[in-house]
Design a protein around this motif. Sequence first.
Motif, PDB file in Angstrom:
ATOM      1  N   SER A  79       0.813  -1.306  -0.081  1.00 17.25           N
ATOM      2  CA  SER A  79       0.114   0.001   0.064  1.00 17.25           C
ATOM      3  C   SER A  79       0.862   1.462   0.074  1.00 17.25           C
ATOM      4  O   SER A  79       0.534   2.155  -0.680  1.00 17.25           O
ATOM      5  CB  SER A  79      -0.933   0.174   1.229  1.00 17.25           C
ATOM      6  OG  SER A  79      -1.805  -1.085   1.336  1.00 17.25           O
ATOM      7  N   ALA A  80       2.112   1.067   0.821  1.00 20.89           N
ATOM      8  CA  ALA A  80       2.802   2.414   0.939  1.00 20.89           C
ATOM      9  C   ALA A  80       3.621   2.604  -0.569  1.00 20.89           C
ATOM     10  O   ALA A  80       3.503   3.846  -0.983  1.00 20.89           O
ATOM     11  CB  ALA A  80       4.055   2.215   1.908  1.00 20.89           C
ATOM     12  N   GLU A  81       4.053   1.454  -1.140  1.00 21.69           N
ATOM     13  CA  GLU A  81       4.448   1.650  -2.409  1.00 21.69           C
ATOM     14  C   GLU A  81       3.610   2.246  -3.376  1.00 21.69           C
ATOM     15  O   GLU A  81       4.108   3.080  -4.258  1.00 21.69           O
ATOM     16  CB  GLU A  81       5.004   0.299  -2.915  1.00 21.69           C
ATOM     17  CG  GLU A  81       5.811   0.171  -4.152  1.00 21.69           C
ATOM     18  CD  GLU A  81       5.689  -0.997  -4.883  1.00 21.69           C
ATOM     19  OE1 GLU A  81       6.567  -1.358  -5.839  1.00 21.69           O
ATOM     20  OE2 GLU A  81       4.393  -1.685  -4.773  1.00 21.69           O
ATOM     21  N   SER A  82       2.371   1.778  -3.579  1.00 22.39           N
ATOM     22  CA  SER A  82       1.542   2.403  -4.580  1.00 22.39           C
ATOM     23  C   SER A  82       1.111   3.832  -4.128  1.00 22.39           C
ATOM     24  O   SER A  82       1.227   4.574  -5.191  1.00 22.39           O
ATOM     25  CB  SER A  82       0.161   1.913  -4.377  1.00 22.39           C
ATOM     26  OG  SER A  82       0.143   0.317  -4.696  1.00 22.39           O
ATOM     27  N   GLU A  83       1.096   4.299  -2.830  1.00 21.29           N
ATOM     28  CA  GLU A  83       0.722   5.662  -2.615  1.00 21.29           C
ATOM     29  C   GLU A  83       2.087   6.578  -2.860  1.00 21.29           C
ATOM     30  O   GLU A  83       1.784   7.680  -3.518  1.00 21.29           O
ATOM     31  CB  GLU A  83       0.611   5.587  -1.013  1.00 21.29           C
ATOM     32  CG  GLU A  83       0.218   7.189  -0.461  1.00 21.29           C
ATOM     33  CD  GLU A  83      -1.249   7.476  -0.847  1.00 21.29           C
ATOM     34  OE1 GLU A  83      -1.963   8.554  -0.918  1.00 21.29           O
ATOM     35  OE2 GLU A  83      -1.987   6.545  -1.603  1.00 21.29           O
TER      36      GLU A  83
END
Length: 241
Positions: free
Chosen positions: A85-89
Amino acid sequence: MNPIDARIAADNRARQDEARRARANAPKPPTLPDPATFNEACANHGDDSGAPFRKLVAERLTGLTLNLAKLHKNPILTANEKLLSAESEVKKHAESIGADIEAQRYIIATRRNDLANRTANALHAPRDDWRAAAGEVRQVLRGMTYAERASFLDSLTGDDAMLVKYAVASVPAALSGVAFETHKAMRDTIFGLRDPGLLTEPKDVEDRERHLNTLEQGVAWAINELVDFDKAAALRSLMED
């Protein structure tokens, strides 16, 4: 203590021990950079016309960091889910900021083209006879000694002085027949009379572009500090197998 109470106490201790082991073995959340560092890396580079944009980028990175900190504290998501999720954000913000930086480069290029046109217009002599005499004036100046040239320039007044100023200022310093400092002073005089913005705007554009390059480097650093892209890529690869 009766056997039942002892059994309950032992079970409680076992559960507490198991919880402690689970906490100790749980993946540690990543250490995110202090948001204050974004101002130094991305925004604090002068007061040119690009400063508001750099400040906005620093604020966006700060907001992203705070959101990621909340994400990593989410008790429902697993560590892998948090990482992805952090990577996508972070990627979404990086692409958005990158597009905005390119838009800033377009603005700078447009301003530089405008300045070139305004400079040419300002240095274009307003009289045909001045333009016709410019080459001869520069040739005369090149043929003088330094002392002769200084005395000659000091003696000029009125239209004669303006004729020489346009003749000198309308070409690069190396072709003007005068020293660099004299060439600049004559150009500045003409700019002050015809387009005062030309005295300050070129430096602002140069500062803005230089600081934008610094900002771009700062954003790249910040993005790489906010998430482990290699680990996320490896995890996605495992999920696809």
